[in-house]
Design a protein around this motif. Structure first.
Motif, PDB file in Angstrom:
ATOM      1  N   MET A   1      39.086 100.082  74.263  1.00 21.94           N
ATOM      2  CA  MET A   1      39.469 100.333  75.897  1.00 21.94           C
ATOM      3  C   MET A   1      37.755  99.445  76.360  1.00 21.94           C
ATOM      4  O   MET A   1      36.594  99.566  76.319  1.00 21.94           O
ATOM      5  N   LEU A   2      38.548  98.469  77.943  1.00 22.82           N
ATOM      6  CA  LEU A   2      37.430  98.554  78.536  1.00 22.82           C
ATOM      7  C   LEU A   2      37.078  98.911  80.066  1.00 22.82           C
ATOM      8  O   LEU A   2      38.125  99.268  80.136  1.00 22.82           O
ATOM      9  N   ARG A   3      36.204  99.315  80.316  1.00 23.03           N
ATOM     10  CA  ARG A   3      35.698  99.775  81.439  1.00 23.03           C
ATOM     11  C   ARG A   3      34.988  99.045  81.960  1.00 23.03           C
ATOM     12  O   ARG A   3      33.961  98.983  81.830  1.00 23.03           O
ATOM     13  N   MET A   4      35.345  98.379  83.516  1.00 23.13           N
ATOM     14  CA  MET A   4      34.057  98.053  84.657  1.00 23.13           C
ATOM     15  C   MET A   4      34.378  96.951  85.773  1.00 23.13           C
ATOM     16  O   MET A   4      35.683  97.184  85.732  1.00 23.13           O
ATOM     17  N   ASN A   5      33.038  96.882  86.205  1.00 20.90           N
ATOM     18  CA  ASN A   5      33.702  96.018  88.033  1.00 20.90           C
ATOM     19  C   ASN A   5      33.663  94.772  87.259  1.00 20.90           C
ATOM     20  O   ASN A   5      34.352  93.837  86.679  1.00 20.90           O
ATOM     21  N   ARG A   6      34.264  94.265  88.661  1.00 18.37           N
ATOM     22  CA  ARG A   6      34.829  92.963  88.942  1.00 18.37           C
ATOM     23  C   ARG A   6      33.634  92.110  88.309  1.00 18.37           C
ATOM     24  O   ARG A   6      33.936  91.118  87.284  1.00 18.37           O
ATOM     25  N   THR A  19      40.115  86.325  72.795  1.00 15.23           N
ATOM     26  CA  THR A  19      40.928  86.858  71.564  1.00 15.23           C
ATOM     27  C   THR A  19      39.708  87.305  71.662  1.00 15.23           C
ATOM     28  O   THR A  19      39.581  88.660  70.522  1.00 15.23           O
ATOM     29  N   GLU A  20      38.583  86.944  71.546  1.00 13.34           N
ATOM     30  CA  GLU A  20      37.053  88.033  70.706  1.00 13.34           C
ATOM     31  C   GLU A  20      37.000  89.338  71.574  1.00 13.34           C
ATOM     32  O   GLU A  20      36.645  89.954  71.032  1.00 13.34           O
ATOM     33  N   ILE A  21      36.680  88.321  73.128  1.00 12.09           N
ATOM     34  CA  ILE A  21      36.832  89.963  73.825  1.00 12.09           C
ATOM     35  C   ILE A  21      37.473  90.994  73.469  1.00 12.09           C
ATOM     36  O   ILE A  21      37.793  92.502  73.476  1.00 12.09           O
ATOM     37  N   GLY A  26      38.962  96.231  71.166  1.00 14.22           N
ATOM     38  CA  GLY A  26      40.838  96.711  70.956  1.00 14.22           C
ATOM     39  C   GLY A  26      41.914  97.494  72.088  1.00 14.22           C
ATOM     40  O   GLY A  26      42.414  97.728  71.608  1.00 14.22           O
ATOM     41  N   ILE A  27      42.118  95.543  72.371  1.00 16.85           N
ATOM     42  CA  ILE A  27      42.951  95.380  73.736  1.00 16.85           C
ATOM     43  C   ILE A  27      43.428  93.911  73.603  1.00 16.85           C
ATOM     44  O   ILE A  27      43.254  93.531  72.534  1.00 16.85           O
ATOM     45  N   ARG A  28      44.798  93.836  74.094  1.00 14.19           N
ATOM     46  CA  ARG A  28      45.547  92.651  73.869  1.00 14.19           C
ATOM     47  C   ARG A  28      44.676  91.487  74.797  1.00 14.19           C
ATOM     48  O   ARG A  28      44.723  91.829  76.174  1.00 14.19           O
ATOM     49  N   ASP A  29      44.649  90.209  74.327  1.00 12.07           N
ATOM     50  CA  ASP A  29      43.987  89.121  75.590  1.00 12.07           C
ATOM     51  C   ASP A  29      44.845  89.471  77.154  1.00 12.07           C
ATOM     52  O   ASP A  29      44.751  88.753  78.069  1.00 12.07           O
TER      53      ASP A  29
END
Length: 101
Positions: A1-6, A19-21, A26-29
């Protein structure tokens, strides 16, 4: 999971390929791309990373803050993405102002 501000998400998508991100978090590009598009976060165009690999100059588009705050929190997981305004309690479902289509 990715959680961050804009602002942090903008910096991340301009620092390396989606794709690396996606692989790292563990998410879809596609979810990252959709969240960026919806929240007016410019992202690199096709061929951007190849130009960098070959030493060519690339242009970086600035982050627009006309429609969204740079501090809005974006959450991307395996099911899609959501945004929670930074000033609201993001632990409650009622705090979500938008969700993936």
């Amino acid at each position: 999971m990715l959680r961050m501000n804009r602002t942090a998400l903008y910096e991340l998508v301009w620092s390396r390929p989606m794709t690396e991100i996606a692989r790292e978090f563990g998410i879809r590009d596609q979810h990252v791309a959709q969240a960026c598009d919806y929240h007016d976060i410019a992202r690199p165009r096709a061929g951007h990373w190849q130009k960098i690999d070959h030493g060519k100059a690339v242009e970086r588009v600035t982050l627009s803050n006309d429609a969204f705050s740079p501090d809005d929190i974006i959450i991307i997981d395996s099911t899609g993405w959501k945004i929670a305004p930074a000033l609201q309690d993001s632990d409650h479902e009622t705090a979500w102002t938008a969700s993936a289509p």
